[in-house]
Write a protein that holds these residues in place. Structure first.
Motif, PDB file in Angstrom:
ATOM      1  N   LYS A   3      -2.451 -26.227-130.825  1.00  0.00           N
ATOM      2  CA  LYS A   3      -1.361 -26.543-129.897  1.00  0.00           C
ATOM      3  C   LYS A   3      -1.164 -25.450-128.851  1.00  0.00           C
ATOM      4  CE  LYS A   3       3.517 -27.520-129.331  1.00  0.00           C
ATOM      5  NZ  LYS A   3       4.832 -27.774-129.888  1.00  0.00           N
ATOM      6  N   ASP A  14      14.933 -24.231-139.135  1.00  0.00           N
ATOM      7  CA  ASP A  14      14.403 -24.794-137.886  1.00  0.00           C
ATOM      8  C   ASP A  14      15.577 -25.037-136.929  1.00  0.00           C
ATOM      9  OD1 ASP A  14      12.807 -25.966-135.942  1.00  0.00           O
ATOM     10  OD2 ASP A  14      12.688 -27.913-136.959  1.00  0.00           O
ATOM     11  N   ASP A  74      16.392 -37.641-133.364  1.00  0.00           N
ATOM     12  CA  ASP A  74      15.215 -36.813-133.601  1.00  0.00           C
ATOM     13  C   ASP A  74      14.087 -37.655-134.215  1.00  0.00           C
ATOM     14  OD1 ASP A  74      14.497 -33.918-133.553  1.00  0.00           O
ATOM     15  OD2 ASP A  74      14.157 -34.230-135.702  1.00  0.00           O
ATOM     16  N   HIS A 113      14.559 -28.059-125.584  1.00  0.00           N
ATOM     17  CA  HIS A 113      14.527 -26.853-126.416  1.00  0.00           C
ATOM     18  C   HIS A 113      13.192 -26.649-127.126  1.00  0.00           C
ATOM     19  CE1 HIS A 113      15.141 -30.181-129.040  1.00  0.00           C
ATOM     20  NE2 HIS A 113      14.949 -29.406-130.093  1.00  0.00           N
ATOM     21  N   ASP A 114      12.240 -27.551-126.916  1.00  0.00           N
ATOM     22  CA  ASP A 114      10.943 -27.459-127.595  1.00  0.00           C
ATOM     23  C   ASP A 114       9.813 -27.042-126.669  1.00  0.00           C
ATOM     24  OD1 ASP A 114      11.937 -28.276-130.085  1.00  0.00           O
ATOM     25  OD2 ASP A 114      11.584 -30.394-129.679  1.00  0.00           O
ATOM     26  N   GLU A 172       7.875 -22.473-135.558  1.00  0.00           N
ATOM     27  CA  GLU A 172       6.572 -22.955-135.086  1.00  0.00           C
ATOM     28  C   GLU A 172       5.766 -21.826-134.437  1.00  0.00           C
ATOM     29  OE1 GLU A 172       5.363 -27.028-133.309  1.00  0.00           O
ATOM     30  OE2 GLU A 172       5.847 -25.762-131.593  1.00  0.00           O
ATOM     31  N   ARG A 193      21.341 -38.505-129.702  1.00  0.00           N
ATOM     32  CA  ARG A 193      19.926 -38.269-129.416  1.00  0.00           C
ATOM     33  C   ARG A 193      19.297 -38.287-130.804  1.00  0.00           C
ATOM     34  NH1 ARG A 193      16.301 -34.196-131.528  1.00  0.00           N
ATOM     35  NH2 ARG A 193      14.635 -33.884-130.013  1.00  0.00           N
ATOM     36  N   TYR A 245       7.376 -31.680-141.163  1.00  0.00           N
ATOM     37  CA  TYR A 245       7.640 -30.391-140.502  1.00  0.00           C
ATOM     38  C   TYR A 245       7.566 -29.286-141.559  1.00  0.00           C
ATOM     39  CZ  TYR A 245       8.505 -33.330-136.558  1.00  0.00           C
ATOM     40  OH  TYR A 245       8.323 -34.239-135.548  1.00  0.00           O
ATOM     41  N   HIS A 266      14.378 -36.269-141.898  1.00  0.00           N
ATOM     42  CA  HIS A 266      14.311 -35.311-143.001  1.00  0.00           C
ATOM     43  C   HIS A 266      15.653 -34.617-143.134  1.00  0.00           C
ATOM     44  CE1 HIS A 266      12.663 -33.688-139.171  1.00  0.00           C
ATOM     45  NE2 HIS A 266      13.568 -32.749-139.385  1.00  0.00           N
TER      46      HIS A 266
HETATM   47  O1  TEU Z   1      10.828 -32.322-132.483  1.00  0.00           O
HETATM   48  C1  TEU Z   1       9.870 -33.258-132.831  1.00  0.00           C
HETATM   49  C2  TEU Z   1       8.440 -32.950-132.506  1.00  0.00           C
HETATM   50  O2  TEU Z   1       7.600 -33.455-133.205  1.00  0.00           O
HETATM   51  C3  TEU Z   1       7.962 -32.188-131.362  1.00  0.00           C
HETATM   52  O3  TEU Z   1       8.205 -32.916-130.243  1.00  0.00           O
HETATM   53  C4  TEU Z   1       8.416 -30.787-131.221  1.00  0.00           C
HETATM   54  O4  TEU Z   1       8.275 -30.474-129.869  1.00  0.00           O
HETATM   55  C5  TEU Z   1       7.652 -29.756-131.988  1.00  0.00           C
HETATM   56  O5  TEU Z   1       7.328 -28.719-131.127  1.00  0.00           O
HETATM   57  C6  TEU Z   1       6.441 -30.150-132.731  1.00  0.00           C
HETATM   58  O6  TEU Z   1       5.334 -29.340-132.502  1.00  0.00           O
HETATM   59  C7  TEU Z   1      12.106 -32.436-133.053  1.00  0.00           C
HETATM   60  C8  TEU Z   1      13.005 -31.343-132.546  1.00  0.00           C
HETATM   61  O7  TEU Z   1      13.197 -31.515-131.184  1.00  0.00           O
HETATM   62  C9  TEU Z   1      12.444 -30.028-132.918  1.00  0.00           C
HETATM   63  O8  TEU Z   1      13.200 -28.953-132.416  1.00  0.00           O
HETATM   64  C10 TEU Z   1      12.384 -29.961-134.421  1.00  0.00           C
HETATM   65  O9  TEU Z   1      11.740 -28.782-134.805  1.00  0.00           O
HETATM   66  C11 TEU Z   1      11.657 -31.148-135.017  1.00  0.00           C
HETATM   67  O10 TEU Z   1      12.072 -32.380-134.452  1.00  0.00           O
HETATM   68  C12 TEU Z   1      11.915 -31.255-136.489  1.00  0.00           C
HETATM   69  O11 TEU Z   1      13.201 -31.705-136.724  1.00  0.00           O
END
Ligand code: TEU
Length: 623
Positions: free
Chosen positions: A335, A91, A236, A371-372, A433, A234, A199, A134
Motif C-alpha cells: 500500500k 484504531d 464505516d 482522516h485516512d 496502519e 457516516r 482490520y 466490528h
Molecule cells: O476505513 C476503511 C478502509 O478499509 C480504508 O478505506 C482505510 O482507508 C484504511 O486505510 C485501510 O487501509 C475505515 C475508517 O475510515 C478507518 O479509519 C478505520 O481504520 C477502518 O475503517 C476500520 O474501522
C-alpha cells in the motif's frame, strides 16, 4: 439560519424513502423536491485533533461546540463527527467498546446532546460515525462471545476451528490477508478457535448472519443515537457485513506473503444488499436519517449503483475510493510503495463517478480528503513554494466546489493544511496502519523497501490528516490545546497556515473556499446537480470540464428549455498553459460569457483569451 439550505433546496429531510424518484419537469430539475443532503456541504471533524477545551491535549466535544460558528461561517450544513464512543483507541475510536458511552477525554453523552442541539439551533445537522462491521475486543459482546463456545453470544462474531498441515502445524482457517498488514484471523486460547478481523486483531468482525446480533446493532447503536436527535450516520466499511460463507482460501497472488489479498471473499458478499436494506428499513428510514456509507474494493459504477439507487432503499450516498486511492500500491500488500500516476487517470476516475448517476435515481459524492489519507494539496496540488501552495489549494477548492454530488470537506482542507514535514521521523506517526507497514518493512531487512515505505508514508500516511487543527499562528500549539503535550505534534508551519491569518484576507485559501461554497449553493442547479462533460481527457496539464443543466427560458410569451453552462478550466501544472476556446465551448457570444470566479489575485482577473498561470483555475459561465 436554517434558511441557508432552504435558499436553494426546500425538500424535507430523510433517506431515499419518501422522495420522488423523478424530480424533473420538461427536462428541468425541480431542485425544491430534492432531499436536503444533496446540496448540503458536509464537514468531517476528527475530534481528537479539532479543538481541546480542557487542556488535556485531546480535542473534545465542548471544543467542537465552541467552534460551531466558524463552521456556519464557512458554509457548512452538516457536521460529520468521527467516532467519539468509548474505545481503547487502538484504531482511533474505530474500535468501539461501548456504543452508548463517550470516550471520557471527548466528553459525555450529554455533550453530544448539547452538540446536536447547538448544531440544530444554527441550522446545521449532525451525523455520527457508525462502526458496526466490528467492535473492539473490549466490547461486552465480544467478551461474552469469547468466554465459551456455548455462550449465547458466541455466534455474534465469526469463530472457526484451526486447520493443521501435514506436520501437525496449526494454520488459520483461511489464508486471507486483512488491512493493517496483518492476517484476518487471531487464535484465541480460551476456546481454542480463531476469530475473524478484517482490520487489527483488536477489531473482531461482528457476525451479521446472526439475526439477534443484527437487531442488537440496530437497537444499541442506530436507534439509541437517533432517539437522541442526531440526523444520521457516516457508515464505516458498509460493504463488508456479508462475507462469503464457504470460507475458502483466496488464490495465491502474492507468493512473498503467507496471507493473500482476499477482498472478493468478504466484500460485497451474497447477503450485503439484504443486510443494508434491512438496516435502512428497520433503523434508519423510520427516523428519516441520512446515510453515507464507505464503499471500498468496487469493480466499477455498475456495482456501486445498487447501493445508492433510491428505489433500492439502502444508502443515500457512498464514498467510492478509486480516486482517493491513487498513488497507493493497493490496499493489502505494498500500500505504501508510492505509485506515480498521470493526471488523465485521476480525470477518468472522477468522470466515471460524476456521470454514472445520469439517467438513474442514484446519487454521488465529492471528496478528496478524509482522516485516512494524506492532505490533498500534497497529493494532488503543489506545495513546492508558498505561492503554488496557495493557488493550488484554491484550484483544488474550485475543482471540488464545481463537481456534481454531495460535497464533503475534511477539517483543515479549507485552510490548505499540509502533510507533516518530511524530516519528521516514524515516531511522529501514531496510526496503527502506518506503524504496522513500517514495522513490516523494518523486519524484512530490505533497506530499499524501508526507504520506499517511508517515502509512501510521507505522502499517503493516515497520520497527516490527524495533526492538530491550526487555528492561530500566534498561539501555543496553534490554538489547538493549552497542554504541553498535544496527542500529536503540531505542524511546524502553523504560523504560516492557520485560520486567524487567513480570515478576512480575500486572497486566502479559506476565503476562497467560502466564496466557492457560496457560488456552489447559489448555482446548485449547475454545480451540485448539473451534468458533467469531460473535455480534454488526455491532457496531462490542463483539467477542463463543462457542467450544464436545463433551465426554462421565457421567450415571446412561451417557455422553452435552454442550457445553463459552467466551463471549469484549470492548470494542474507549474507551467503556463494556453487558454481554451471559451466561447466555442460555451457556445455563446462574448457578450454572454463571463468569468464567474478565478483563483488568481483580484487585480489580475483572467480574461477570456488569457493564458493560465501555474495552477490557476477559472470558471466561465453563460448566465
Ligand atoms: O476505513 C476503511 C478502509 O478499509 C480504508 O478505506 C482505510 O482507508 C484504511 O486505510 C485501510 O487501509 C475505515 C475508517 O475510515 C478507518 O479509519 C478505520 O481504520 C477502518 O475503517 C476500520 O474501522
Amino acid at each position: 439560519m436554517s434558511q441557508r439550505i432552504a435558499d436553494t433546496v426546500t425538500g424535507s429531510s430523510g433517506t431515499c424513502n419518501g422522495y420522488p424518484h423523478t424530480t424533473q419537469q420538461n427536462g428541468v430539475r425541480l431542485i425544491g423536491k430534492e432531499p436536503w443532503w444533496k446540496s448540503a456541504v458536509f464537514y468531517q471533524v476528527y475530534p481528537a485533533s479539532f479543538k481541546d477545551s480542557n487542556g488535556d491535549g485531546w480535542g473534545d466535544i465542548p471544543g467542537l461546540i465552541s467552534e460551531l460558528d466558524y463552521l456556519v461561517n464557512l458554509g457548512v450544513d452538516c457536521v460529520w463527527l468521527s467516532p467519539v464512543f468509548d474505545s481503547p483507541q487502538k484504531d482511533m475510536g474505530y474500535d468501539v467498546s461501548d456504543y452508548q458511552a463517550i470516550y471520557p477525554p471527548y466528553g459525555t453523552v450529554e455533550d453530544v446532546e448539547t452538540l446536536t442541539r447547538q448544531c440544530h439551533e444554527r441550522g446545521m445537522k449532525l451525523i455520527l460515525d457508525l462502526v458496526v462491521n466490528h467492535t473492539s475486543v473490549e466490547h461486552a459482546w465480544f467478551k461474552e462471545s469469547r468466554s465459551s463456545k456455548d455462550n449465547p453470544k458466541r455466534d455474534w462474531y465469526i469463530w472457526k476451528p484451526a486447520r493443521y498441515d501435514s506436520q501437525g502445524q496449526r494454520l488459520a482457517p483461511t489464508n486471507w490477508r486483512g488491512y493493517f498488514a496483518c492476517p484476518t484471523w487471531t487464535w484465541d486460547e480460551t476456546t481454542q478457535e480463531y476469530y475473524l478481523h478484517l482490520y487489527a486483531s483488536d477489531q473482531p468482525d461482528l457476525n451479521w448472519e446472526n439475526d439477534e446480533c443484527r437487531e442488537a446493532i440496530y437497537q444499541d447503536t442506530m436507534r439509541f443515537w437517533l432517539d437522541k436527535g442526531v440526523d444520521g450516520f457516516r457508515i464505516d466499511t458498509v460493504n463488508k457485513y456479508s462475507k462469503r460463507t464457504e470460507y475458502a482460501d483466496a488464490p495465491v497472488t502474492d507468493p512473498r506473503w503467507e496471507s493473500q489479498p482476499a477482498p472478493e471473499m468478504w466484500c460485497n458478499g451474497p447477503r450485503i444488499h439484504e443486510f443494508i436494506h434491512e438496516m435502512n428499513r428497520k433503523a434508519l428510514a423510520p427516523y428519516g436519517a441520512v446515510s453515507v456509507g464507505e464503499l471500498s474494493n468496487m469493480a466499477g459504477p455498475s456495482d456501486v449503483l445498487p447501493y445508492v439507487s433510491a428505489a433500492a432503499q439502502e444508502l443515500d450516498m457512498v464514498f467510492e475510493f478509486s480516486m482517493i486511492r491513487l498513488g497507493t500500491g493497493g490496499g493489502f500488500g505494498p500500500k505504501y510503495i508510492y505509485q506515480p500516476y498521470a493526471l488523465s487517470r485521476l480525470k477518468s476516475h472522477v468522470a466515471q463517478f460524476q456521470t454514472f448517476i445520469e439517467g438513474t435515481d442514484g446519487w454521488t459524492t465529492v471528496f478528496c480528503e478524509n482522516h485516512d489519507n494524506g492532505r490533498a494539496v500534497n497529493r494532488f496540488g503543489n506545495v513546492s513554494t508558498p505561492e503554488l501552495w496557495a493557488t493550488s489549494a484554491k484550484t483544488l477548492a474550485l475543482w471540488q466546489a464545481t463537481l456534481t454530488g454531495t460535497l464533503f470537506l475534511y477539517q483543515g482542507q479549507e485552510i490548505g493544511m499540509v502533510n507533516m514535514p518530511r524530516d519528521w521521523g516514524i515516531d511522529e506517526y501514531k496510526d496503527v496502519e502506518s506503524q504496522n507497514f513500517h514495522g513490516d518493512a523494518v523486519r524484512s531487512g530490505d533497506k530499499q523497501r524501508l526507504a520506499d515505505t517511508m517515502h509512501g508514508l510521507q505522502i499517503l500516511g493516515r497520520d497527516h490528516a490527524r495533526l492538530p487543527f491550526q487555528w492561530d499562528g500566534q498561539a501555543k500549539n496553534a490554538g489547538f490545546t493549552t497542554s504541553d503535550h498535544p496527542w500529536m505534534r503540531v505542524h511546524d508551519e502553523f504560523p504560516k497556515i492557520n485560520v486567524r491569518k487567513q480570515s478576512g484576507d480575500p486572497e486566502s485559501v479559506l476565503e476562497f473556499w467560502k466564496k466557492a461554497l457560496r457560488l456552489r449553493k447559489q448555482h446548485a442547479d449547475v454545480f451540485v446537480f448539473g451534468a458533467f462533460r469531460h473535455l480534454e481527457e488526455q491532457d496531462e496539464k490542463r483539467y477542463v470540464y463543462m457542467k450544464e443543466c436545463n433551465v426554462p427560458v421565457a421567450e415571446h410569451g412561451a417557455t422553452s428549455t435552454g442550457k445553463k453552462r459552467a466551463l471549469v478550466v484549470m492548470n494542474w501544472s507549474e507551467q503556463v498553459q494556453k487558454q481554451v476556446d471559451v466561447l466555442h465551448l460555451l457556445d455563446c457570444g462574448e457578450e454572454q460569457a463571463r468569468l464567474l470566479v478565478t483563483t488568481a489575485a483580484a487585480e489580475r482577473p483572467g480574461r477570456l483569451g488569457e493564458d493560465l498561470q501555474a495552477w490557476e483555475g477559472r470558471v466561465y459561465v453563460n448566465f
